[in-house]
Design an enzyme around this catalytic site. Structure first.
Site, mmCIF file in Angstrom:
data_model
loop_
_atom_site.group_PDB
_atom_site.id
_atom_site.type_symbol
_atom_site.label_atom_id
_atom_site.label_comp_id
_atom_site.label_asym_id
_atom_site.label_seq_id
_atom_site.Cartn_x
_atom_site.Cartn_y
_atom_site.Cartn_z
ATOM 1 N N ARG A 241 0.857 -1.200 0.000
ATOM 2 C CA ARG A 241 0.000 0.000 0.000
ATOM 3 C C ARG A 241 0.889 1.244 0.000
ATOM 4 O O ARG A 241 0.615 2.235 -0.662
ATOM 5 C CB ARG A 241 -0.965 0.006 1.193
ATOM 6 C CG ARG A 241 -1.712 1.327 1.312
ATOM 7 C CD ARG A 241 -2.938 1.332 2.221
ATOM 8 N NE ARG A 241 -2.908 0.410 3.328
ATOM 9 C CZ ARG A 241 -2.199 0.580 4.451
ATOM 10 N NH1 ARG A 241 -1.439 1.646 4.621
ATOM 11 N NH2 ARG A 241 -2.245 -0.337 5.410
ATOM 12 N N TYR B 4 -16.493 16.900 -15.650
ATOM 13 C CA TYR B 4 -16.918 15.505 -15.592
ATOM 14 C C TYR B 4 -17.953 15.360 -14.457
ATOM 15 O O TYR B 4 -17.715 15.818 -13.328
ATOM 16 C CB TYR B 4 -15.698 14.601 -15.354
ATOM 17 C CG TYR B 4 -16.101 13.193 -15.013
ATOM 18 C CD1 TYR B 4 -16.926 12.463 -15.873
ATOM 19 C CD2 TYR B 4 -15.686 12.586 -13.837
ATOM 20 C CE1 TYR B 4 -17.330 11.180 -15.556
ATOM 21 C CE2 TYR B 4 -16.075 11.299 -13.523
ATOM 22 C CZ TYR B 4 -16.902 10.604 -14.388
ATOM 23 O OH TYR B 4 -17.303 9.332 -14.075
ATOM 24 N N ASP C 40 -7.122 19.316 -14.062
ATOM 25 C CA ASP C 40 -7.426 17.964 -14.528
ATOM 26 C C ASP C 40 -7.023 17.915 -16.001
ATOM 27 O O ASP C 40 -7.658 18.537 -16.857
ATOM 28 C CB ASP C 40 -8.922 17.682 -14.350
ATOM 29 C CG ASP C 40 -9.299 16.261 -14.754
ATOM 30 O OD1 ASP C 40 -8.622 15.690 -15.636
ATOM 31 O OD2 ASP C 40 -10.279 15.723 -14.203
ATOM 32 N N LYS D 138 -8.064 6.982 -19.240
ATOM 33 C CA LYS D 138 -8.341 7.564 -20.547
ATOM 34 C C LYS D 138 -7.098 7.501 -21.436
ATOM 35 O O LYS D 138 -6.625 6.433 -21.725
ATOM 36 C CB LYS D 138 -8.877 8.991 -20.340
ATOM 37 C CG LYS D 138 -9.992 9.069 -19.266
ATOM 38 C CD LYS D 138 -11.247 8.364 -19.691
ATOM 39 C CE LYS D 138 -12.252 8.024 -18.621
ATOM 40 N NZ LYS D 138 -12.358 8.786 -17.413
HETATM 41 C C1 LIG Z 1 -12.010 14.691 -16.957
HETATM 42 C C2 LIG Z 1 -12.178 13.524 -16.035
HETATM 43 N N1 LIG Z 1 -11.645 13.570 -14.795
HETATM 44 C C3 LIG Z 1 -11.793 12.557 -13.920
HETATM 45 C C4 LIG Z 1 -12.508 11.420 -14.251
HETATM 46 C C5 LIG Z 1 -12.678 10.329 -13.241
HETATM 47 O O1 LIG Z 1 -11.807 9.283 -13.509
HETATM 48 P P1 LIG Z 1 -12.121 7.731 -13.191
HETATM 49 O O2 LIG Z 1 -13.331 7.346 -13.997
HETATM 50 O O3 LIG Z 1 -10.864 7.050 -13.616
HETATM 51 O O4 LIG Z 1 -12.383 7.621 -11.718
HETATM 52 C C6 LIG Z 1 -13.073 11.316 -15.523
HETATM 53 C C7 LIG Z 1 -13.827 10.121 -15.905
HETATM 54 O O5 LIG Z 1 -14.493 10.081 -16.931
HETATM 55 C C8 LIG Z 1 -12.913 12.397 -16.437
HETATM 56 O O6 LIG Z 1 -13.441 12.371 -17.677
#
Ligand SMILES: Cc1ncc(COP(=O)(O)O)c(C=O)c1O
Length: 389
Positions: A56, A109, A182, A207
């Protein structure tokens, strides 16, 4: 100069392939093994080999990924998590306390908004949702002394708005807040927010970083070593870490990020042009189009414009749903950033959780994650799907 800074001097693709890992000293394995171990033999009590104690806290496969993504983002330290949301939650709890305030995008998101609205807010973290492409709106929303984070996506999900990272970094720092970017949609190949003044980069590595729709993962990257120590503590204390196998998959994906992104961008440019001339399409949202309000800024802070396109169709939600269902090469599904093209209806799918809030998306909106298939096939598929709707 730290080893990380030294690495940062190599070209992007060289770092993508080599940073974070030296061939195994015992076998010479060029690819990091999947260290499927929970614990490590100690050479006497406290005699750790290479600092490894319990997986961990640290695992060599995860260490390789964390070094690699830090180098790609031109940061000092990387942290890998079980998902993008796990990375986000760890960051928020490491930097905010009840009574604090954060500025978040009014176009983001849906899961990120849900995290702030339904999980962090009940614990006492207030948020203001603002358009991140409007620097003055962000400045007005910041409460000096109380705002701990200014959180942006750029491009945003799903409306592909562009935030001015350098300007927002300056205003965040003046107010005593950290700027969090992000970078999931751009990926480190197209944009490195830390070099523009951001304090933390967030990724859903699910992604473009993973790139093959076969893993869920998240990452944080920072330059400041004090913040890195805080994140190290919280990553271990909360425990939402990436597994060795998932780390290996993301690391494998990152090696080809540059060539994949260029092909995503080539195909997206071609499709944006095709959609712009289609009579059943009322609006194409792609930062690469000169009429996009963030085009010039995107051209300045991104290498290219990415593989995500949103567009609106004549005939409202019914037609939008029909186009999504008619497509064949574009697979109807959530997520993005994989080699295969995906189509989705944000209002009913990825952004269903923001219905009825300031973040609600138009019902006639369709989002494409343009993959790296043959461009002619993608154009023909959309043409068919639009004609049949
Ligand atoms: C821009 C963005 N940030 C964060 C996330 C969250 O990531 P995760 O689905 O890997 O938890 C997503 C998921 O689609 C996203 O599109």
């Amino acid at each position: 100069m730290s080893e990380q800074q030294h690495r940062n001097k190599s070209g992007f693709e060289t770092r993508a392939i080599h940073a974070g890992y030296e061939p195994d000293p015992t076998t010479g394995a060029v690819i990091p093994p999947i260290y499927a171990t929970s614990t490590y033999k100690q050479d006497g009590v406290g005699g750790l080999r290479g600092g490894y104690e319990y997986s961990r806290s640290a695992n060599p496969t995860r260490t390789a990924l964390e070094g690699n993504i830090a180098a790609l983002e031109e940061g000092e330290r990387g942290f890998a998590f079980a998902s993008g949301l796990a990375a986000e939650d760890t960051l928020i709890r490491a930097t905010c306390r009840p009574g604090d305030h954060v500025v978040i995008p009014d176009d983001a998101y849906g899961g990120t908004f849900r995290l702030f609205d339904k999980v962090e807010q009940p614990w006492g973290l207030e948020h203001s949702a603002v358009p991140v492409s409007d620097v003055d709106a962000v400045r007005d929303a910041v409460r000096p002394g109380r705002t701990k984070l200014v959180w942006v996506e750029t491009p945003t999900n799903p409306l592909l708005n562009i935030a001015d990272i350098a300007a927002l970094a300056t205003l965040s720092h003046e107010a005593g807040a950290l700027l969090v970017v992000d970078n999931t949609f751009a990926s480190p190949y197209l944009q490195q927010p830390l070099t523009l003044g951001a304090d933390v980069v967030v990724h859903s590595t699910t992604k473009y970083c993973g790139g093959h729709s076969d893993v869920i993962g998240g990452a944080l990257v920072v330059r400041d070593l004090e913040l890195a120590e805080t994140l190290t503590f919280h990553q271990n204390a909360i425990g939402a870490v990436a597994s060795p196998f998932d780390s290996w998959l993301v690391l494998r994906g990152l090696k080809t990020l540059g060539v994949r992104m260029d092909r995503h961008c080539d195909n997206a440019e071609r499709i944006a042009e095709f959609l712009s001339g289609h009579p059943r399409v009322t609006q194409v949202i792609y930062p690469g189009l000169p009429e996009h309000p963030g085009h010039e800024l995107a051209a300045k802070q991104m290498k290219r414009f990415g593989g995500m396109i949103s567009f609106r169709v004549a005939g409202g939600e019914k037609q939008a749903l029909a186009v999504c269902e008619n497509a064949e090469v574009f697979t109807l599904g959530e997520s993005l950033g994989g080699v295969e093209s995906l189509i989705e209806h944000p209002g009913r799918m990825t952004h269903a959780s923001v219905a009825g809030t300031d973040l609600e998306v138009p019902a006639d909106l369709i989002r494409l994650s343009v993959g790296i298939e043959t461009a002619d096939d993608l154009v023909a598929d959309l043409d068919r799907a639009l004609s049949g709707a």
